[in-house]
Design a protein around this motif. Sequence first.
Motif, PDB file in Angstrom:
ATOM      1  N   GLY A 160       0.787  -1.369  -0.109  1.00 14.52           N
ATOM      2  CA  GLY A 160       0.087   0.143  -0.079  1.00 14.52           C
ATOM      3  C   GLY A 160       0.881   1.233  -0.014  1.00 14.52           C
ATOM      4  O   GLY A 160       0.207   2.411   0.346  1.00 14.52           O
ATOM      5  N   ASP A 161       2.272   1.123  -0.347  1.00 11.73           N
ATOM      6  CA  ASP A 161       2.985   2.266  -0.290  1.00 11.73           C
ATOM      7  C   ASP A 161       3.055   2.954   0.827  1.00 11.73           C
ATOM      8  O   ASP A 161       3.551   4.135   0.822  1.00 11.73           O
ATOM      9  CB  ASP A 161       2.547   3.307  -1.458  1.00 11.73           C
ATOM     10  N   ASN A 162       2.958   2.253   2.095  1.00 10.65           N
ATOM     11  CA  ASN A 162       3.324   2.796   3.164  1.00 10.65           C
ATOM     12  C   ASN A 162       4.755   2.579   3.656  1.00 10.65           C
ATOM     13  O   ASN A 162       5.208   1.490   3.635  1.00 10.65           O
ATOM     14  CB  ASN A 162       2.325   2.194   4.413  1.00 10.65           C
ATOM     15  N   ALA A 163       5.304   3.625   4.326  1.00  7.41           N
ATOM     16  CA  ALA A 163       6.669   3.380   4.739  1.00  7.41           C
ATOM     17  C   ALA A 163       6.666   2.998   6.002  1.00  7.41           C
ATOM     18  O   ALA A 163       6.075   3.282   7.103  1.00  7.41           O
ATOM     19  CB  ALA A 163       7.313   4.619   4.571  1.00  7.41           C
ATOM     20  N   ALA A 164       7.760   1.884   6.254  1.00  9.55           N
ATOM     21  CA  ALA A 164       7.910   1.352   7.481  1.00  9.55           C
ATOM     22  C   ALA A 164       8.824   2.205   8.449  1.00  9.55           C
ATOM     23  O   ALA A 164       8.987   2.354   9.471  1.00  9.55           O
ATOM     24  CB  ALA A 164       8.287  -0.057   7.310  1.00  9.55           C
ATOM     25  N   GLN A 165       9.872   2.805   7.569  1.00 12.99           N
ATOM     26  CA  GLN A 165      10.672   3.467   8.153  1.00 12.99           C
ATOM     27  C   GLN A 165      10.979   4.893   7.318  1.00 12.99           C
ATOM     28  O   GLN A 165      10.493   5.112   6.280  1.00 12.99           O
ATOM     29  CB  GLN A 165      12.023   2.987   8.141  1.00 12.99           C
ATOM     30  N   ASN A 166      11.378   5.831   7.817  1.00 12.57           N
ATOM     31  CA  ASN A 166      11.917   7.334   7.383  1.00 12.57           C
ATOM     32  C   ASN A 166      13.338   7.417   7.638  1.00 12.57           C
ATOM     33  O   ASN A 166      13.886   6.883   8.487  1.00 12.57           O
ATOM     34  CB  ASN A 166      11.290   8.499   8.102  1.00 12.57           C
ATOM     35  N   ARG A 167      13.987   8.089   6.611  1.00 10.27           N
ATOM     36  CA  ARG A 167      15.256   8.528   6.726  1.00 10.27           C
ATOM     37  C   ARG A 167      15.587   9.762   6.862  1.00 10.27           C
ATOM     38  O   ARG A 167      15.139  10.597   6.096  1.00 10.27           O
ATOM     39  CB  ARG A 167      16.135   7.886   5.316  1.00 10.27           C
TER      40      ARG A 167
END
Length: 90
Positions: free
Chosen positions: A21-28
């Motif tokens: 679903g194009d959800n990010a598990a992490q951000n950078r």
Amino acid sequence: EVFIQGDINSYSITPVALQEGDNAAQNRLTVSVKFNILISKPEEKEMVLNATRYLNYDSNTDLGVVEGELLEEINEQIVQDVINKLLANW
């Protein structure tokens, strides 16, 4: 003598580790710094050094909660990059 002046070129947050679903598990969090280095002794030499470091954090975590800790670690890594570069050119 060594004089070092640095400017932050880039400070960005991007999603990584995309899931269903194009959800990010992490951000950078990525920080890039440009250093102008003047070595005046034993002989005068100028150097420009660019350093970029990043760390990932859980996308469910508010950046405001972890930003200080992330920046401290990124800063340590960038400082080590500068020290390594200076020692390699000594």
